[in-house]
Design a protein around this motif. Structure first.
Motif, PDB file in Angstrom:
ATOM      1  N   LEU A 234       0.853  -1.185   0.000  1.00  0.00           N
ATOM      2  CA  LEU A 234       0.000   0.000   0.000  1.00  0.00           C
ATOM      3  C   LEU A 234       0.892   1.240   0.000  1.00  0.00           C
ATOM      4  O   LEU A 234       1.908   1.269   0.694  1.00  0.00           O
ATOM      5  CB  LEU A 234      -0.909   0.044   1.235  1.00  0.00           C
ATOM      6  CG  LEU A 234      -2.045  -0.959   1.362  1.00  0.00           C
ATOM      7  CD1 LEU A 234      -2.735  -0.793   2.714  1.00  0.00           C
ATOM      8  CD2 LEU A 234      -3.056  -0.810   0.230  1.00  0.00           C
TER       9      LEU A 234
ATOM     10  N   PHE B 223      -5.758   4.128   5.235  1.00  0.00           N
ATOM     11  CA  PHE B 223      -5.461   2.771   4.774  1.00  0.00           C
ATOM     12  C   PHE B 223      -6.282   1.759   5.557  1.00  0.00           C
ATOM     13  O   PHE B 223      -6.511   1.935   6.755  1.00  0.00           O
ATOM     14  CB  PHE B 223      -3.979   2.417   5.006  1.00  0.00           C
ATOM     15  CG  PHE B 223      -3.017   2.987   3.996  1.00  0.00           C
ATOM     16  CD1 PHE B 223      -3.432   3.741   2.917  1.00  0.00           C
ATOM     17  CD2 PHE B 223      -1.655   2.755   4.148  1.00  0.00           C
ATOM     18  CE1 PHE B 223      -2.529   4.261   2.016  1.00  0.00           C
ATOM     19  CE2 PHE B 223      -0.733   3.262   3.247  1.00  0.00           C
ATOM     20  CZ  PHE B 223      -1.177   4.012   2.172  1.00  0.00           C
TER      21      PHE B 223
ATOM     22  N   THR C 255      -5.500   1.557  -2.841  1.00  0.00           N
ATOM     23  CA  THR C 255      -5.768   0.125  -2.966  1.00  0.00           C
ATOM     24  C   THR C 255      -4.447  -0.619  -3.066  1.00  0.00           C
ATOM     25  O   THR C 255      -3.385  -0.023  -3.217  1.00  0.00           O
ATOM     26  CB  THR C 255      -6.624  -0.166  -4.201  1.00  0.00           C
ATOM     27  OG1 THR C 255      -5.961   0.361  -5.362  1.00  0.00           O
ATOM     28  CG2 THR C 255      -7.994   0.495  -4.068  1.00  0.00           C
ATOM     29  N   ARG C 256      -4.513  -1.906  -3.019  1.00  0.00           N
ATOM     30  CA  ARG C 256      -3.317  -2.738  -2.980  1.00  0.00           C
ATOM     31  C   ARG C 256      -2.460  -2.572  -4.232  1.00  0.00           C
ATOM     32  O   ARG C 256      -2.967  -2.484  -5.336  1.00  0.00           O
ATOM     33  CB  ARG C 256      -3.712  -4.198  -2.804  1.00  0.00           C
ATOM     34  CG  ARG C 256      -2.549  -5.115  -2.483  1.00  0.00           C
ATOM     35  CD  ARG C 256      -3.040  -6.538  -2.262  1.00  0.00           C
ATOM     36  NE  ARG C 256      -1.932  -7.405  -1.949  1.00  0.00           N
ATOM     37  CZ  ARG C 256      -1.501  -7.667  -0.724  1.00  0.00           C
ATOM     38  NH1 ARG C 256      -2.107  -7.112   0.316  1.00  0.00           N
ATOM     39  NH2 ARG C 256      -0.490  -8.464  -0.505  1.00  0.00           N
ATOM     40  N   GLN C 257      -1.144  -2.513  -4.012  1.00  0.00           N
ATOM     41  CA  GLN C 257      -0.195  -2.410  -5.118  1.00  0.00           C
ATOM     42  C   GLN C 257      -0.092  -3.764  -5.827  1.00  0.00           C
ATOM     43  O   GLN C 257      -0.035  -4.816  -5.202  1.00  0.00           O
ATOM     44  CB  GLN C 257       1.189  -2.020  -4.590  1.00  0.00           C
ATOM     45  CG  GLN C 257       1.225  -0.666  -3.877  1.00  0.00           C
ATOM     46  CD  GLN C 257       1.275   0.489  -4.844  1.00  0.00           C
ATOM     47  OE1 GLN C 257       2.150   0.557  -5.688  1.00  0.00           O
ATOM     48  NE2 GLN C 257       0.331   1.397  -4.721  1.00  0.00           N
TER      49      GLN C 257
END
Length: 252
Positions: free
Chosen positions: A159, A185, A225-227
């Motif tokens: 993140l 987050f 959002t998630r990498q």
């Protein structure tokens, strides 16, 4: 051995030597001559370089629990200083050591510096976490922001947000009075470390106060959002236990 730091003394010596030979020049003219001898366009640029060198010789004190990092931290004065708007308190501060007309300006533009913490994140798994701060800028040529990152145990970033890709409430530029920014987050199950701080890219200065790292409301919008690009591993850093000294009250 004399360097550009001795420019005023050299200008006085030059002026006196020429006067002995019947040539009179003003003090400002002697300063301009010495500046050109050192390869600077004018005295104003050299004077700024001398001031920057003095600042580098007496760096700002870092707050306990925080450290300086970035691509070019040596080009910045990083630490905590008195809050002139609120006596008795301190602000986090990042200040570029060189003005926009300095010969090294292009190199400075490509660099950034940050004042940051790295802490353990496993105890935060499942929480919706909000990092916020009040930011104040002056003559920022790049951008000034808060940022937050979560790494897993490899460590790879999963993140990340530094405000720069937002359409609104994003990174600051130019000169601005105190402005709040925040990041939210949802800490994922594989989180291992949490990293956060303030950053300045390019030239100018940034101050930050009222930093908070707290649990966010369940209806507050998540910032990142998630990498998905997880090929690049980061250099592992020493991780502290928990976030601390967010008011910069204790110095190293």
């Amino acid at each position: 051995m004399r360097t550009f730091k001795h420019a005023k003394l050299m200008a006085s010596t030059l002026r006196a030597g020429l006067a002995e030979r019947g040539t009179a020049i003003s003090h400002s003219e002697s300063l301009e001559i010495v500046a050109r001898q050192f390869g600077f366009r004018n005295w104003n640029i050299l004077a700024a370089r001398i001031a920057a060198a003095r600042q580098q010789a007496a760096p700002a004190r870092l707050p306990e629990g925080w450290f300086a990092a970035g691509t070019a931290p040596e080009n910045y004065r990083i630490g905590a200083e008195p809050d002139h708007d609120d006596a008795g308190k301190r602000v986090g501060s990042i200040q570029c050591l060189f003005p926009a007309d300095d010969p090294d300006a292009m190199r400075i533009e490509k660099g950034f510096a940050t004042l940051m913490q790295s802490v353990e994140a496993r105890s935060l798994i499942g929480q919706r976490l909000r990092f916020s701060a009040q930011l104040k800028t002056r003559d920022v040529s790049g951008h000034a922001a808060i940022w937050m990152r979560v790494d897993d145990d490899r460590p790879v970033t999963i993140l990340f947000d530094n405000l720069t890709n937002r359409e609104s409430d994003g990174a600051l530029t130019g000169t601005s009075d105190w402005t709040q920014r925040h990041i939210v987050f949802q800490i994922p199950d594989d989180a291992d470390s949490l990293h956060f701080g303030i950053l300045l890219s390019g030239m100018g200065s940034l101050q930050a106060h009222d930093l908070r790292l707290e649990e966010a409301a369940t209806d507050e919008r998540i910032s990142a959002t998630r990498q998905h690009d997880q090929d690049q591993r980061r250099k592992r850093r020493i991780i502290e236990g928990s976030p601390r000294n967010l008011d910069f009250s204790t110095l190293i």
